[in-house]
Design a protein around this motif. Structure first.
Motif: not given
Length: 869
Positions: A299-302, A306-310
């Motif tokens: 789901a593009d979390r990496s 930090l804007t898309q952190y798991p």
């Protein structure tokens, strides 16, 4: 101290570092000044940052926006001098101690004596950036981008650092290497065997990063800052660069690099599809922790963004008891609801506000994951990130992450706090290090005078390591395994957006959702910049992975006696080839030493496996025979194209009874031994259930029920659910029907395939069914949610399926290939060219441990199974 203290994290998020110069800095126009520092001056897009050589001195940060004057000055001691007059400045890392920056709100002059560089040339670059600092943020960013682009154009990839500088460069592009809050500009070059990334600045510890194609493991396309321009690359542990996150100027360039890597003969990627991983998780082969980690990745979390952190869920709801009991449901948070809906009183107030709003409405004014929320939890582990994000400051001591109990209560009661957790709460390898003030940072004192130090844990946790271990145990517990799919529906699934999100009280601000705002269509730079900042700070909903209800977990974990099943496989050896039919063999069964087969030649054959000879042959019908099942030790029921069902006594060699069962060919049969019911499916689109089987002349009077369909019945099976029995039918329209024998009614129907279903069987549980179709698809469907959880395209049509009752599925192919699949690990163990034509039927006889295959090539083969070591 040789190692540089300068880091990109000392700059503002997204700020660009250009280059540095050897110099001396003073506060008077003299090298004899009391304030005399030797070091290096860093030229950045928004500031000048001076790093003294003596590490006891602090670094000095001079923001361009605080500059009053920037000009050349004459000096009696040296010509190469610039003065920077500021109205305020900051100091950091004094004596190399990590602490909030010191801000000095006073006018100060800093004289910079350059050792080697031309002060005049440096001044020109600085004045450009000074002019940019006077502009609004959008115009500033545009001007800096123009400056950066002109520098890029002058820089070329240097092949000197390559393993072999004579290597051909297949592709060379401008790219950025991404790490939390930091972007490193550089050149990316691909050769036929290697990825090279060469940073433009000297900030990286090594001048060039190299990843060999042969070491690549996984590549993911990523959405970065709302644009599809990211590429995250993972390589093997022995690689000098095990991981790199890159972004490109546009989506086309990103996709071009992805395609080159994917199509290279030197690249062998680990490809695990979501459906495959879901099935493994359902089987208990993959843990809840690993599955959530995988879903976040998809789901593009990496962790690099930090804007898309798991995002991970709150699991435990008890932070006050002395001991924790995972057998009690009240120990756990309700996973069917978002955090904002757990407190009914708060939810009611939020809903009142929601109904008063104009469109687009939202329930929750803040998100469950955003950079500030992530660093709220991780400030002790990554204090430099928080200082970067908050301009050199930590939060007020009373607002920091001080106590697990307080944070959970706040997430339940506060009208603007709905945050979930981060993976570090469940990472047992890190031992809860994010809960400890290991750098001994002075975060200040709370209102009651207590200093902010380690996080206060609940009474049931003896230490941070014990706390994280217990949280991990809770995550893998039976309760969570039974309910975690409900949380997945909210975060990654069908309740994430739209009407279902409204019903689930799971609605956030519209700018949090991918695709809700098309930034490319917003031409006003100020409006666009404001939206970008809002989205970055507010948080982003993960990419939606599922549009239908997520399947529940069948097995919380693999039980110890079943561990051997995970890698179970068989070696098979052909021990007999039976050639009795004149045409294609359509079905085969085994009863003790008797092997009974029927074929398109209209004959039934009985073969003695021990004596290896035919003992019965009877022409039952002038039309082909389609199927057969044993209804007791001696009687076999046979379906024919003449619409008849024949009951044949193998012992006495006679037809006991025959009756017209359908208005068209009988296509399939199944036998319920306990209920003594024969179920038949026909090309007339009807399934009939027959009783009184074996009572001569009473079969027609024994018709118990019938079920109508639109298409031809191509296959059927049954399942038991406690005291109930269901019949599952597949049709030529690609539909699956579930009928209740107890209620004599339709439970459900759905489209499983776009074309004719060829065969069907249950695997692993009464809720999961495997089907094949004429378009070469094999699909695993979860009947509890009535949709596919796994789909695989085979090289040929699957004509027959057999489940061994443990972990193995046998697939008979239209080209004669016999495939062995382990359905726990969702992987093919082996394949064998078993026949010269389609494998029409597979039968496993447990007593003799043999597998029988009936084929279009007019043979029946007997295979001896030996478990592989």
């Amino acid at each position: 101290m040789d190692k540089s203290r300068f880091s990109m994290l000392l700059l503002e998020p997204g700020e660009i570092y250009f280059e540095d110069y050897s110099c001396i800095i003073t506060q008077q126009n003299s090298l004899k000044s009391d304030y005399f520092r030797e070091g290096r001056l860093k030229l950045c897009s928004k500031s000048l940052l001076f790093e003294p050589r003596d590490w006891t001195y602090p670094l000095i940060k001079l923001q361009f926006r605080d500059c009053v004057e920037l000009c050349l000055v004459d000096s009696t001691e040296r010509n190469n001098v610039i003065v920077v007059k500021v109205k305020q400045y900051a100091e950091m890392l004094e004596e190399n101690i990590l602490a909030p920056y010191k801000f000095f709100y006073e006018k100060k002059d800093f004289y910079i004596f350059f050792d080697f560089a031309s002060a005049e040339e440096c001044l020109g670059q600085m004045q450009q950036l000074l002019r940019a600092s006077t502009l609004h943020a959008p115009e500033h960013n545009s001007m800096v981008a123009t400056i950066l682009h002109s520098r890029y154009m002058r820089m070329k990839f240097d092949p000197v650092m390559m393993d072999d500088f004579t290597e051909e460069i297949v592709c060379e592009l401008q790219a950025e290497k991404i790490s939390p809050l930091v972007r490193h500009q550089g050149k990316l070059a691909l050769t036929p065997t290697t990825i090279y990334f060469q940073p433009f600045s000297n900030i990286e510890s090594i001048p060039i990063l190299k990843i060999k194609f042969k070491n690549l493991k996984r590549i993911y396309k990523r959405r970065f800052l709302l644009r599809q321009v990211g590429l995250e690359i993972y390589s093997t542990e022995e690689s000098s660069v095990p991981h790199i996150y890159l972004t490109f100027e546009n989506e086309y360039e990103r996709n071009r690099i992805y395609q080159i890597l994917e199509e290279s003969p030197h690249v062998s990627l680990e490809k695990v599809h979501v459906e495959e991983m879901t099935l493994q998780w359902q089987n208990g082969v993959v843990s809840n922790y690993d599955y959530l980690t995988y879903l976040n990745c998809m789901a593009d979390r990496s962790k690099n963004d930090l804007t898309q952190y798991p995002v991970f869920p709150w699991i435990i709801a008890d932070y006050t008891s002395e001991t924790i009991d995972f057998t009690k449901p009240e120990t756990f948070r309700d996973l069917s609801k978002p955090m904002g809906a757990l407190n009914p009183d708060r939810l009611e107030k939020l809903k009142e506000r929601f109904h008063e709003m104009t469109d687009p409405k939202f329930l929750y004014g803040s998100h469950y994951s955003a950079p500030g929320l992530v660093l709220f939890y991780l400030v002790r582990k990554y204090p430099q990130y928080m200082l970067c994000l908050q301009n050199g400051r930590f939060d007020h001591p009373d607002r920091m992450f001080n106590s697990m109990k307080d944070v959970f209560n706040n997430c339940l009661k506060n009208m603007s706090d709905f945050k979930e957790l981060v993976p570090e709460f469940y990472d047992v390898e890190a031992k809860g290090d994010f809960l400890v003030n290991k750098f001994e940072i002075d975060f200040g004192s709370r209102h009651d005078g207590t200093k902010v130090n380690d996080v206060a844990l609940p009474p049931w946790a003896k230490s941070p390591e014990d706390f994280v271990c217990k949280l991990r145990d809770a995550l893998e517990s039976n309760y969570v395994s039974k309910h975690i799919h409900l949380w997945i529906d909210l975060i990654f699934g069908y309740k994430q957006r739209g009407e279902e999100a409204i019903k689930a009280e799971n609605v956030f601000h519209h700018v949090c959702y991918e695709g809700s705002v098309d930034l490319e269509c917003i031409y006003d730079m100020n409006d666009r910049h404001a939206l970008e900042v809002q989205i970055m700070e507010f948080g982003q909903v993960p990419k939606q992975l599922f549009t239908k209800p997520h399947v529940r977990r069948i097995s919380p974990q693999i039980a110890k006696p079943m561990c051997c099943e995970m890698n179970r496989s068989y070696r098979i050896e052909c021990i007999d080839v039976i050639r009795l039919h004149k045409e294609s063999v359509t079905c085969v069964v085994r009863q003790s030493e008797r092997i009974i087969s029927v074929g398109r030649d209209g004959t039934l054959k009985v073969y003695d496996a021990e004596k290896r000879k035919q003992i019965r042959s009877v022409a039952l019908s002038p039309t082909p025979l389609s199927c057969c099942v044993m209804v007791d030790n001696n009687v076999v029921a046979v379906g024919a194209w003449d619409n008849e069902i024949y009951l044949y006594d193998v012992e006495y060699g006679r037809v006991v009874e025959s009756f017209r069962a359908h208005d068209d060919s009988v296509s399939c049969l199944t036998w319920l031994h306990k209920e003594r019911l024969l179920i038949s499916g026909g090309c007339d689109g009807v399934v009939r259930v027959w009783g009184n089987i074996g009572k001569t002349g009473q079969a027609l009077r024994g018709l118990k029920m019938e079920f109508d369909h639109d298409g031809k019945i191509t296959c059927l099976t049954h399942r038991r659910r406690r005291h109930e029995v269901d019949v599952i039918t597949g049709t030529s329209d690609g539909e699956l029907f579930i009928w209740s024998l107890n209620n004599k009614g339709l439970i459900a129907k759905f489209s499983a395939h776009p074309s004719e279903i060829t065969c069907v069987c249950f695997v692993l549980s009464a809720d999961r069914i495997v089907t094949a179709n004429t378009e070469r698809d094999i699909t695993v469907t979860d009947l509890s949610v009535l949709h596919s959880v796994y789909q695989k395209k085979l090289p040929d049509i699957g004509r027959s399926l057999y489940w061994d009752g443990n972990s193995l599925l046998w697939i008979g192919g239209g080209s004669g290939v016999l495939r062995q699949w382990n359905m726990l690990t969702v992987a093919q163990n082996a394949e064998l060219n078993a026949h010269d034509g389609s494998i029409n039927d597979i039968y496993f006889d447990e007593a003799s441990n043999t597998l029988l295959t009936a084929s279009e090539d007019r043979t029946v083969k007997v295979w001896k199974l030996t478990q592989a070591s």
